[in-house]
Design a protein around this motif. Structure first.
Motif, PDB file in Angstrom:
ATOM      1  N   LEU A 150       0.784  -1.367  -0.202  1.00  0.00           N
ATOM      2  CA  LEU A 150      -0.020   0.088  -0.407  1.00  0.00           C
ATOM      3  C   LEU A 150       0.968   1.548  -0.303  1.00  0.00           C
ATOM      4  O   LEU A 150       0.760   2.546   0.189  1.00  0.00           O
ATOM      5  N   THR A 151       2.435   0.767  -0.053  1.00  0.00           N
ATOM      6  CA  THR A 151       3.584   2.253   0.052  1.00  0.00           C
ATOM      7  C   THR A 151       2.385   3.692  -1.019  1.00  0.00           C
ATOM      8  O   THR A 151       2.611   4.528  -1.070  1.00  0.00           O
ATOM      9  N   ASN A 152       2.067   3.208  -2.071  1.00  0.00           N
ATOM     10  CA  ASN A 152       1.796   4.014  -3.414  1.00  0.00           C
ATOM     11  C   ASN A 152      -0.006   4.363  -3.836  1.00  0.00           C
ATOM     12  O   ASN A 152      -0.231   5.187  -4.690  1.00  0.00           O
ATOM     13  N   VAL A 153      -0.474   3.791  -2.432  1.00  0.00           N
ATOM     14  CA  VAL A 153      -1.332   3.962  -2.568  1.00  0.00           C
ATOM     15  C   VAL A 153      -2.472   4.868  -1.953  1.00  0.00           C
ATOM     16  O   VAL A 153      -2.609   4.745  -0.660  1.00  0.00           O
ATOM     17  N   SER A 154      -3.531   5.495  -2.330  1.00  0.00           N
ATOM     18  CA  SER A 154      -4.051   6.874  -1.669  1.00  0.00           C
ATOM     19  C   SER A 154      -4.833   6.564  -0.676  1.00  0.00           C
ATOM     20  O   SER A 154      -5.749   6.066  -0.905  1.00  0.00           O
ATOM     21  N   PRO A 155      -5.006   7.150   0.346  1.00  0.00           N
ATOM     22  CA  PRO A 155      -6.615   6.552   1.211  1.00  0.00           C
ATOM     23  C   PRO A 155      -7.715   7.016   0.065  1.00  0.00           C
ATOM     24  O   PRO A 155      -8.855   6.047   0.439  1.00  0.00           O
ATOM     25  N   THR A 156      -8.059   7.667  -0.544  1.00  0.00           N
ATOM     26  CA  THR A 156      -9.217   7.827  -1.126  1.00  0.00           C
ATOM     27  C   THR A 156      -9.579   6.848  -2.200  1.00  0.00           C
ATOM     28  O   THR A 156     -11.088   5.763  -1.905  1.00  0.00           O
ATOM     29  N   VAL A 157      -8.354   6.475  -3.031  1.00  0.00           N
ATOM     30  CA  VAL A 157      -8.138   5.444  -4.175  1.00  0.00           C
ATOM     31  C   VAL A 157      -8.841   4.324  -3.309  1.00  0.00           C
ATOM     32  O   VAL A 157      -9.630   3.481  -3.729  1.00  0.00           O
ATOM     33  N   PHE A 158      -7.888   3.639  -2.277  1.00  0.00           N
ATOM     34  CA  PHE A 158      -8.268   2.748  -1.261  1.00  0.00           C
ATOM     35  C   PHE A 158     -10.300   3.158  -0.582  1.00  0.00           C
ATOM     36  O   PHE A 158     -10.279   1.861  -0.816  1.00  0.00           O
ATOM     37  N   LEU A 159     -10.208   3.844  -0.511  1.00  0.00           N
ATOM     38  CA  LEU A 159     -11.940   3.815   0.168  1.00  0.00           C
ATOM     39  C   LEU A 159     -12.842   3.782  -0.971  1.00  0.00           C
ATOM     40  O   LEU A 159     -13.716   2.795  -1.162  1.00  0.00           O
ATOM     41  N   TYR A 160     -12.600   3.640  -2.064  1.00  0.00           N
ATOM     42  CA  TYR A 160     -12.947   3.737  -3.873  1.00  0.00           C
ATOM     43  C   TYR A 160     -13.116   2.207  -4.257  1.00  0.00           C
ATOM     44  O   TYR A 160     -14.499   1.666  -4.137  1.00  0.00           O
ATOM     45  N   LEU A 161     -11.940   1.409  -3.757  1.00  0.00           N
ATOM     46  CA  LEU A 161     -12.108   0.430  -3.864  1.00  0.00           C
ATOM     47  C   LEU A 161     -12.715  -0.655  -3.171  1.00  0.00           C
ATOM     48  O   LEU A 161     -12.918  -1.576  -3.409  1.00  0.00           O
ATOM     49  N   MET A 162     -12.876  -0.281  -1.775  1.00  0.00           N
ATOM     50  CA  MET A 162     -13.608  -0.793  -0.580  1.00  0.00           C
ATOM     51  C   MET A 162     -14.735  -0.591  -0.993  1.00  0.00           C
ATOM     52  O   MET A 162     -15.620  -1.844  -0.755  1.00  0.00           O
ATOM     53  N   LYS A 163     -15.447   0.388  -1.475  1.00  0.00           N
ATOM     54  CA  LYS A 163     -16.588   0.094  -1.487  1.00  0.00           C
ATOM     55  C   LYS A 163     -17.266  -1.040  -2.915  1.00  0.00           C
ATOM     56  O   LYS A 163     -18.040  -1.146  -2.499  1.00  0.00           O
ATOM     57  N   ALA A 164     -16.461  -0.323  -4.108  1.00  0.00           N
ATOM     58  CA  ALA A 164     -16.294  -1.225  -4.833  1.00  0.00           C
ATOM     59  C   ALA A 164     -16.836  -2.866  -4.295  1.00  0.00           C
ATOM     60  O   ALA A 164     -17.744  -3.682  -5.089  1.00  0.00           O
ATOM     61  N   CYS A 165     -15.520  -3.055  -3.670  1.00  0.00           N
ATOM     62  CA  CYS A 165     -16.121  -4.562  -3.656  1.00  0.00           C
ATOM     63  C   CYS A 165     -16.373  -4.841  -2.216  1.00  0.00           C
ATOM     64  O   CYS A 165     -17.477  -6.426  -2.117  1.00  0.00           O
ATOM     65  N   TYR A 166     -17.385  -3.631  -1.007  1.00  0.00           N
ATOM     66  CA  TYR A 166     -18.636  -3.973  -1.213  1.00  0.00           C
ATOM     67  C   TYR A 166     -19.559  -3.950  -1.393  1.00  0.00           C
ATOM     68  O   TYR A 166     -20.591  -5.160  -1.528  1.00  0.00           O
ATOM     69  N   THR A 167     -19.611  -3.415  -2.403  1.00  0.00           N
ATOM     70  CA  THR A 167     -21.535  -3.291  -3.103  1.00  0.00           C
ATOM     71  C   THR A 167     -21.211  -4.128  -4.087  1.00  0.00           C
ATOM     72  O   THR A 167     -22.493  -4.336  -4.085  1.00  0.00           O
ATOM     73  N   SER A 168     -20.560  -5.496  -4.529  1.00  0.00           N
ATOM     74  CA  SER A 168     -20.521  -6.360  -5.604  1.00  0.00           C
ATOM     75  C   SER A 168     -20.920  -7.290  -5.384  1.00  0.00           C
ATOM     76  O   SER A 168     -20.909  -7.833  -5.837  1.00  0.00           O
ATOM     77  N   GLY A 169     -20.933  -7.259  -3.720  1.00  0.00           N
ATOM     78  CA  GLY A 169     -21.343  -8.921  -3.164  1.00  0.00           C
ATOM     79  C   GLY A 169     -22.904  -8.785  -2.791  1.00  0.00           C
ATOM     80  O   GLY A 169     -23.755  -8.416  -2.815  1.00  0.00           O
ATOM     81  N   THR A 170     -23.090  -9.711  -2.869  1.00  0.00           N
ATOM     82  CA  THR A 170     -24.538 -10.344  -3.011  1.00  0.00           C
ATOM     83  C   THR A 170     -24.625 -11.217  -1.292  1.00  0.00           C
ATOM     84  O   THR A 170     -26.049 -11.314  -0.983  1.00  0.00           O
ATOM     85  N   PHE A 171     -23.352 -10.841  -0.519  1.00  0.00           N
ATOM     86  CA  PHE A 171     -24.259 -11.988   0.614  1.00  0.00           C
ATOM     87  C   PHE A 171     -24.880 -10.855   1.859  1.00  0.00           C
ATOM     88  O   PHE A 171     -25.299  -9.465   1.274  1.00  0.00           O
ATOM     89  N   LYS A 172     -25.126 -10.833   3.061  1.00  0.00           N
ATOM     90  CA  LYS A 172     -26.156 -10.187   3.510  1.00  0.00           C
ATOM     91  C   LYS A 172     -24.750  -8.665   4.321  1.00  0.00           C
ATOM     92  O   LYS A 172     -24.191  -9.229   4.095  1.00  0.00           O
ATOM     93  N   ALA A 173     -25.449  -7.876   4.759  1.00  0.00           N
ATOM     94  CA  ALA A 173     -24.486  -6.483   4.812  1.00  0.00           C
ATOM     95  C   ALA A 173     -23.744  -7.148   5.571  1.00  0.00           C
ATOM     96  O   ALA A 173     -22.604  -6.682   6.252  1.00  0.00           O
ATOM     97  N   THR A 174     -24.295  -7.171   7.046  1.00  0.00           N
ATOM     98  CA  THR A 174     -23.981  -8.127   8.434  1.00  0.00           C
ATOM     99  C   THR A 174     -22.343  -9.721   7.960  1.00  0.00           C
ATOM    100  O   THR A 174     -20.987  -8.351   7.819  1.00  0.00           O
ATOM    101  N   THR A 175     -23.112  -9.421   6.490  1.00  0.00           N
ATOM    102  CA  THR A 175     -21.619 -11.070   6.652  1.00  0.00           C
ATOM    103  C   THR A 175     -20.838  -9.971   6.121  1.00  0.00           C
ATOM    104  O   THR A 175     -19.319 -10.642   5.844  1.00  0.00           O
ATOM    105  N   LYS A 176     -20.419  -9.420   4.825  1.00  0.00           N
ATOM    106  CA  LYS A 176     -19.845  -8.522   4.256  1.00  0.00           C
ATOM    107  C   LYS A 176     -19.275  -8.252   4.660  1.00  0.00           C
ATOM    108  O   LYS A 176     -17.283  -7.295   4.807  1.00  0.00           O
TER     109      LYS A 176
END
Length: 543
Positions: free
Chosen positions: A28-54
């Motif tokens: 993560l040396t060259n990964v900015s917080p904003t980029v990290f958050l956008y990718l975390m959001k994409a990871c969360y929204t792409s799932g189909t499990f229940k919110a608590t599990t994700k």
């Protein structure tokens, strides 16, 4: 990659390295917080499990990612993410708590840059308080707790002039007191109390406590009283008693060793607890809770007298040498209960050896209809397993056999298994029970090595035959036979040996009454002679 794959990989414990998304996060040396958050959001929204599990899977992954050299350090990286999160709208609050929880877990084993990040966390807290960063008070409080921000860190930020123009305070304590006061005004009592405790600020006290109680914020009130010390705890107990919250008062007294200061209240609370147990029929448990205290035992005697439980009155008076209580024998009560004599039961046979078991089996095999029931010692500890089934009662029309399962399952398990299998599996004996399928599950769980409890043939549940009134088996007996069952001994200690005569009679009645109720099926099911309507009847005896 969606969070589901994270969960599956986590459960399968594969050796393959995980990734938060299609992007590589091994560094993560060259990964900015904003980029990290956008990718975390994409990871969360792409799932189909229940919110608590994700959420849990993502939290676990973020904890791992914090080991991958985020810059300028794990703690500082999280702070920068928190500054950016308000722009993520509905995801802001959830992701904030996710990041802080992951960091809290990370910091338990890695100090990392947490010391340097404390001032940054103090700055973030001031910016949230000042309204410059849009986070709610829960996030602000969690920042303080996770980073362990102290007054010195707030002072450092204020002295360096890094606070916004709207945050001009003489000192950190002035700022904290003002924020706490606003929290109290908005009834955010737990936030106010947590900040008072974290920064060791002694609030004036009683009026604040009363305000929390009046608004039903009891957890915050108890946390505040504990922080303030014994005098405030005493005030809290007095207020609970005044508001008739004896259970709350009892817990405070017990947890903070205040029995000496509130002996009368403590006994009042104990008596209230005994009363609830007695009302449920848990007399032995109530006696155990009394721990031999004479005052409490005497109160239990009063309850037994009121309930018409004369045997318990005599038992307690004899065991604890209590004087002055009137003899309850002969007292008239407005209750009428069935007894074995009315059911023409000629004897109760206790079965705890091979000869008795074989004799009982032969007698029962000669009966066409039997009643069957079982008893075990109740267990009132939350989360603990139920106790083993202690006895099984099997009744013919004239005799009741009480089988000591605890002893026979140890002394002669094979013979016990064979004898009970001959009875329970016999297609030539109709077994009557009352919700006995549940008892069978308990029996099978108690004695897993025995085959006899895994299946029962020709079992008829009496509940299915009659339209069940309120009051369970006792209510059904009242409706069909004209008198109910005395249930005061239901929750007694069925593991004690020998069982008392009262316990034996109670256990025998539960099985014997089933046979007699069944004999009245004809009276309940046949149509009136003058009715010309065809009766639609359905059998409940299994094939």
């Amino acid at each position: 990659m969606g969070v589901e794959k994270e969960v599956v990989e986590h459960k399968q414990e594969t050796c393959q390295e995980w990734t938060l998304s299609v992007h590589a996060f091994s560094d993560l040396t060259n990964v900015s917080p904003t980029v990290f958050l956008y990718l975390m959001k994409a990871c969360y929204t792409s799932g189909t499990f229940k919110a608590t599990t994700k959420f849990r899977a993502l939290q676990h992954r973020v904890h791992q990612i914090l080991h991958n050299s985020p810059q300028p350090g794990p703690a500082a990286f999280v702070i920068h993410c928190l500054y950016a999160l308000p722009t993520f709208g509905i995801y802001s609050e959830g992701f904030s708590h996710l990041l802080l929880s992951a960091l809290r877990r990370f910091l338990k084993s890695n100090i990392a840059d947490s010391l340097e990040a404390k001032d940054l966390a103090a700055q973030l807290f001031l910016d949230i308080v000042g309204g410059f960063i849009d986070h709610d008070e829960k996030v602000a409080l969690k920042v303080i707790e996770v980073f362990d921000v102290g007054q010195i860190n707030l002072e450092n930020v204020l002295c360096r002039g890094k606070g916004k123009s709207g945050l001009r305070y003489d000192s950190a304590i002035t700022m904290l007191q003002e924020y706490i006061f606003k929290s109290i005004e908005s009834q955010s009592f737990m936030t106010a109390v947590s900040l008072l405790e974290h920064f060791s600020i002694r609030h004036s006290g009683q009026s604040f406590l009363l305000s929390m109680l009046e608004n039903n914020h009891f957890m915050a009130a108890e946390k505040f009283a504990k922080f303030m010390g014994k005098p405030m705890l005493c005030i809290l107990v007095q207020e609970y008693v005044h508001r008739k919250k004896l259970k709350n008062a009892y817990q405070i007294i017990k947890q903070n060793n205040l029995q000496g200061e509130f002996s009368d209240v403590y006994h009042l609370c104990k008596e209230s607890s005994l009363k609830k147990l007695a009302e449920k029929g848990c007399w032995d448990v109530a006696e155990l809770k009394a721990k031999g205290n004479k005052r409490l035992i005497e109160y239990l005697v009063y309850l037994a007298m009121e309930a018409g439980y004369s045997e318990k009155v005599d038992e307690l008076c004899d065991r604890f040498s209590l004087q002055g209580f009137p003899k309850v024998t002969g007292l008239v009560h407005d209750r009428r209960y069935l007894n074995l004599t009315e059911l023409a039961i000629e004897g109760i046979i206790w079965v705890d050896d091979i000869e008795g078991l074989q004799s009982a089996t032969c007698h029962i095999e000669g009966s066409k209809v039997i009643g069957i029931d079982c008893e075990w010692k109740p267990n009132y500890e939350k989360g603990s397993k139920p106790n083993k089934v202690s006895i099984m009662q099997i009744s013919s029309d004239r005799s009741v056999f009480i089988v000591d399962l605890l002893r026979l399952s140890v002394d002669v398990p094979d013979i016990l298994d064979n004898c009970l299998k001959r009875i329970l599996r016999s297609p030539r004996i109709l077994k009557l029970g009352y919700n006995f399928q549940c008892d069978m599950k308990q029996l099978a769980s108690s004695y897993r090595a025995l085959e006899c409890f895994k299946h029962c043939d020709m079992l008829l549940d009496i509940q299915c035959v009659f339209r069940e009134p309120s009051g369970g088996l006792s209510g059904l007996a009242q409706k069909i036979l004209g008198a109910g069952l005395n249930k005061t001994r239901r929750n007694s200690n069925w593991e004690q040996r020998p069982l008392s005569q009262n316990q034996l009679e109670y256990a025998a009645l539960d099985a014997a009454v089933l046979v007699h109720i069944f004999s009245h099926v004809r009276d309940q099911s046949q149509p009136a002679a003058e009715s010309n309507e065809r009766l639609e009847w359905k059998s409940h005896i299994p094939i």
